[in-house]
Enzyme design. Structure first.
Site, short mmCIF file in Angstrom:
data_model
loop_
_atom_site.label_atom_id
_atom_site.label_comp_id
_atom_site.label_asym_id
_atom_site.label_seq_id
_atom_site.Cartn_x
_atom_site.Cartn_y
_atom_site.Cartn_z
N HIS A 135 40.17 71.10 46.29
CA HIS A 135 40.96 69.84 46.34
C HIS A 135 41.84 68.67 47.11
CE1 HIS A 135 45.82 68.52 45.25
NE2 HIS A 135 44.99 69.19 44.01
N ASP A 181 45.27 66.39 37.72
CA ASP A 181 43.93 67.38 37.61
C ASP A 181 43.90 68.15 37.65
OD1 ASP A 181 46.46 66.50 39.82
OD2 ASP A 181 44.72 67.03 41.15
N HIS A 182 45.33 69.03 37.04
CA HIS A 182 45.00 70.39 37.32
C HIS A 182 44.53 70.51 35.34
CE1 HIS A 182 45.39 72.12 41.36
NE2 HIS A 182 45.45 70.55 41.27
N HIS A 225 50.54 68.60 36.68
CA HIS A 225 49.81 67.98 37.25
C HIS A 225 48.31 67.27 36.43
CE1 HIS A 225 51.99 67.09 40.69
NE2 HIS A 225 53.30 66.74 40.06
N ASP A 274 48.19 73.58 44.00
CA ASP A 274 49.16 73.10 45.09
C ASP A 274 50.13 73.72 45.95
OD1 ASP A 274 46.77 71.56 43.73
OD2 ASP A 274 48.00 70.23 43.39
#
Lengths: 305, 305
Positions: A270, A66-67, A64, A212
């Site tokens: 997060h 954002d990582h 993803h 996550d």
């Protein structure tokens, strides 16, 4: 020597003015390890005076954006600033294709070896080891293949008690003593008893990065007793249904897991951009596990030897 | 109505503490157009209080990271924050493959239509048109397929002189007058002479974005007389050989081109990180073309009506 975690970003997917996407640097005995690399990570490294060229190993949890969207630019900068030293990269299968597709269209070629290892995100196994530590994968339960990482210092040697040591020992004998052996004479009789001249080794420190993921009770077994546990806490518990749907956890669940795993310290991060004030997330986690901190930008968490 | 260029980044490939990668927003009559999208652009938009959802059209010059790595995150944020409106994207062929590869591995699907048009970077031709302007591609000479973009306001209508207009005209007649027509009676005789009741239209403004490119004299013909010319000036002229090898331009060359093209105003940017002080770049360009400004972060350049 230090065992120290620096937080570069605490935001979940939607960015927020003063929060950045996930990225952390664990430094162990002078060696920095980058964990996740959200957009802008190279700038965060600059802000923190961490030179990208010092990185030898990068761990990406999942694909993803954002990582890992900061990885493209970070690799580009390493290349432009003359890197020739190999770089190890761990992450889910597919990361290599994303990178090579982009490089093909930009007619780019790295002047250093990018040694990519696809991590089996469903297994808990040793994936990396160097002089400082071992790294095991931690299966996460997310919407895409995702794994956390468990960093453990290598077992340390016994410490020599200088004032108890007899004179005249050679280096090989000192090494044997730090490895817990007695020194014997030629007849096999104990010359120097290990327990008399050495002390217990310093303990091996550990850090588990879990993001996550859905709240998963069995994860507690894998991170049992770690010094530092980072666990995502995207939502407050009144949004636990939303957390379940999106495969995220709540602050309460992060606290519960830390309690079950009997860790020393919990860090939560997060955070959903809906929470301007993070105090309620901290309070909720602390109700389950008092030794909780917010893992926000710029903070450093050290584990003493 | 405004015709205004906001600079979000002035850096070339290697980032620098207070400089960002290339991104600009041209706003014409209330509509923003994003030009290039270096890493971190979504954050720059936030800083400037420009909501990403307002963007309808994005132009990417080429597939070097410092010009488009911010696109991944920007599209992701648009998606997460509920966009359903289509987004037009222009750029070199291959950009779509880079995007779809990344989305495939992150199991992502955009909830809005991304209408990608591959631009022929070797041609000067109309690629887009809306109510405000036309956009033509400008062939750049770079190490990878690369094009600039020429934005021209649509020709405007004649202005009605309210105090000269006879009473009782209907809307269709007023429209005809703004289009330069005389009003005739049923016999075909001139009832109202256009020149008596209207004034020249306001002029159509123009902006040419030229980055990254070798100095190319013939480009002057394509951007002749524009109000604003942005031309890259990666190096000082004492590094013109390095500029030639890397397919970039010097500040002197940018100034020369502006002079040849007889533009109103030159903006220079895409500065190498070797230049901490930008004044020598400005001075060098101004020696060729006095009406030069540094296009640095946060500055806005307006063209009056």
């Amino acid at each position: 020597m230090e065992f120290e975690l620096k937080i570069l970003g605490s935001a979940s997917a939607t960015p927020f003015l003063d929060r950045h996407h996930t990225a952390q640097v664990l430094t162990v005995n002078g060696t920095p390890y980058l964990i996740d690399c959200g957009e802008g990570t190279q700038r965060r490294l600059l802000d923190q005076k961490l030179r990208p060229q010092r990185l030898q190993t990068i761990f990406i949890s999942h694909l993803h954006g954002d990582h890992f969207f900061g990885l493209f630019g970070l690799l580009g900068t390493m290349n432009l600033t003359g890197r020739t030293e190999p770089l190890r990269l761990f992450g889910p299968a597919g990361l290599d294709e994303v990178l090579t597709t982009q490089m093909r269209h930009s007619h780019s070629q790295l002047n250093f070896a990018l040694e990519f290892t696809a991590v089996d995100t469903t297994a808990h196994q040793l994936i990396f080891e160097d002089k400082n530590l071992t790294v095991h994968s931690l299966p996460m339960r997310h919407r895409v293949p995702c794994c956390g990482y468990l960093f453990r210092e290598k077992p340390k040697r016994r410490r020599l008690l200088a004032d108890q040591l007899p004179d005249g020992l050679v280096p090989a004998q000192l090494t044997a003593l730090t490895q817990g052996e007695d020194l014997l004479d030629e007849a096999g009789q104990v010359l120097v008893r290990n327990a008399a001249v050495t002390a217990e080794p310093k303990r091996a420190r550990s850090y588990a990065f879990c993001s996550d993921t859905l709240y998963t009770e069995t994860l507690a077994n894998l991170v049992q007793g770690v010094d530092l546990l980072y666990h995502e806490a995207t939502f407050l518990d009144d949004m636990r249904e939303r957390a379940a749907v999106t495969h995220h956890s709540t602050a309460r669940q992060a606290g519960l897991l830390a309690r079950r795993a009997e860790v020393q310290q919990l860090l939560i991060g997060h955070f959903s951009s809906r929470y301007r004030d993070l105090q309620p997330l901290l309070t909720e986690a602390q109700a389950q596990f008092p030794w909780t901190s917010l893992a926000v930008e710029g903070l450093t968490f050290s584990v003493a030897e």
